[in-house]
Design an enzyme around this catalytic site. Structure first.
Site, short mmCIF file in Angstrom:
data_model
loop_
_atom_site.label_atom_id
_atom_site.label_comp_id
_atom_site.label_asym_id
_atom_site.label_seq_id
_atom_site.Cartn_x
_atom_site.Cartn_y
_atom_site.Cartn_z
N TYR A 41 22.30 30.44 32.50
CA TYR A 41 22.96 30.94 33.70
C TYR A 41 22.05 31.78 34.57
CZ TYR A 41 27.12 29.82 30.85
OH TYR A 41 28.06 29.22 30.05
N LEU A 195 40.78 26.71 33.10
CA LEU A 195 41.64 26.42 34.25
C LEU A 195 41.37 25.03 34.81
CD1 LEU A 195 41.43 29.87 36.09
CD2 LEU A 195 42.92 29.16 34.23
N ASN A 246 43.85 36.87 35.78
CA ASN A 246 43.59 36.08 34.57
C ASN A 246 43.84 36.90 33.31
OD1 ASN A 246 42.89 33.80 36.03
ND2 ASN A 246 40.69 34.20 35.97
#
Length: 281
Positions: A41, A195, A246
């Site tokens: 990342y 999701l 969330n």
């Protein structure tokens, strides 16, 4: 379970720089206690900065460089993953120590093999992972994007227990086989893309359950994951409102009927499917 993970984690894939640091701080201050990053990342320094900026930091540094002790950092599970190209024995060892430097911590709570591709060699890569565990670099070890066969192989090679297996998991890709495997062998499935990247929100069954509870499709997807044995979702967002929503969704109580409605979805959709993935070999 060898590692007791919270009901939800904070994913950082795609987040960079100040946005990533701010999002990590927001997540921790909102109640997340599990943060997931990776060498891939390219944001470990930002994740570490977010941790130090948050109210839970207890491993920050004073201006003199010494460790400080404040807050409840020990309650936070910090995870990273070794880049596939770094999975050769020497590179895995070296770059994992570099990850600690980038994160600004003495150890990670969970260190994964990210993908069993690139330089991955079961004997050499897992030997490095085991040594990193023995040396205290990683308090727990895990794997990501493995098949049951590769999990079997890894369990035979590693002395340390596999604490977590990270894979794509959401209502349209529930990973029944891998979740059953996790329950049988005592580890947790950590679900990325919980999701469905928003692509599954219009599914009629998810909409039906959302309407019953006067809530969002995103909240339903997270609540569904929380209901499942040995599964922890790690949604990703840099939007403060979404980050807080969330974590609040973990408090949504779905009924058995709700779960059955979602489980009855007659469609399967894998969103992350690179040609080199183990399941395509």
């Amino acid at each position: 379970m060898s590692l007791d993970l919270p009901d939800i984690g904070f994913g950082t894939s795609g987040a960079k720089g100040h946005d990533c640091a701010d999002a990590t701080r927001t997540a921790l201050d909102a109640g997340y206690r599990f943060v997931d990053t990776a060498q891939m990342y390219d944001n470990e320094p930002a994740v570490g900065a977010g941790l130090r900026l948050s109210d839970v930091d207890s491993e920050g540094r004073s201006p003199s460089g010494s460790r400080t002790q404040s807050g409840d950092r020990e309650d936070v599970v910090l995870a990273s993953k070794i880049l596939p190209d770094n999975l050769g024995y020497e590179d895995a060892k070296r770059t994992s120590y570099e990850s600690l430097d980038r994160l600004g911590v003495d150890a990670v709570d969970l260190l994964y093999v990210h993908w069993p591709t690139g330089a991955y060699d079961p004997e050499e890569s897992l030997r490095a992972l085991q040594e990193l565990h023995d040396e205290g670099v990683a308090r727990n070890v895990g794997v990501s994007n493995f098949t049951p066969e590769l999990l079997d192989e890894a369990r035979e090679i590693l002395d340390a227990d596999i604490a977590a297996h990270q894979v794509e998991c959401h209502p349209l890709f529930p990973q029944d086989e891998l979740r059953a495997y996790a329950a049988e062998h005592g580890h947790t499935v950590v679900g990325y893309c919980p999701l469905g990247q928003g692509e599954i929100f219009d599914t009629p069954e998810i909409q039906e359950v959302a309407e019953r509870h006067d809530t969002t499709a995103a909240a339903v997807c997270i609540a569904w994951a929380v209901e499942k044995e040995a599964l922890v979702p790690i949604p990703q967002s840099t939007d403060p409102e979404h980050i807080r929503a969330n974590v609040e969704a973990t408090e949504l109580d779905l009924t058995e009927e709700d779960v059955a409605t979602i489980d009855g979805i007659d469609e399967e959709r894998r969103l992350i499917d690179p040609d080199g993935a183990a399941w395509n070999q």
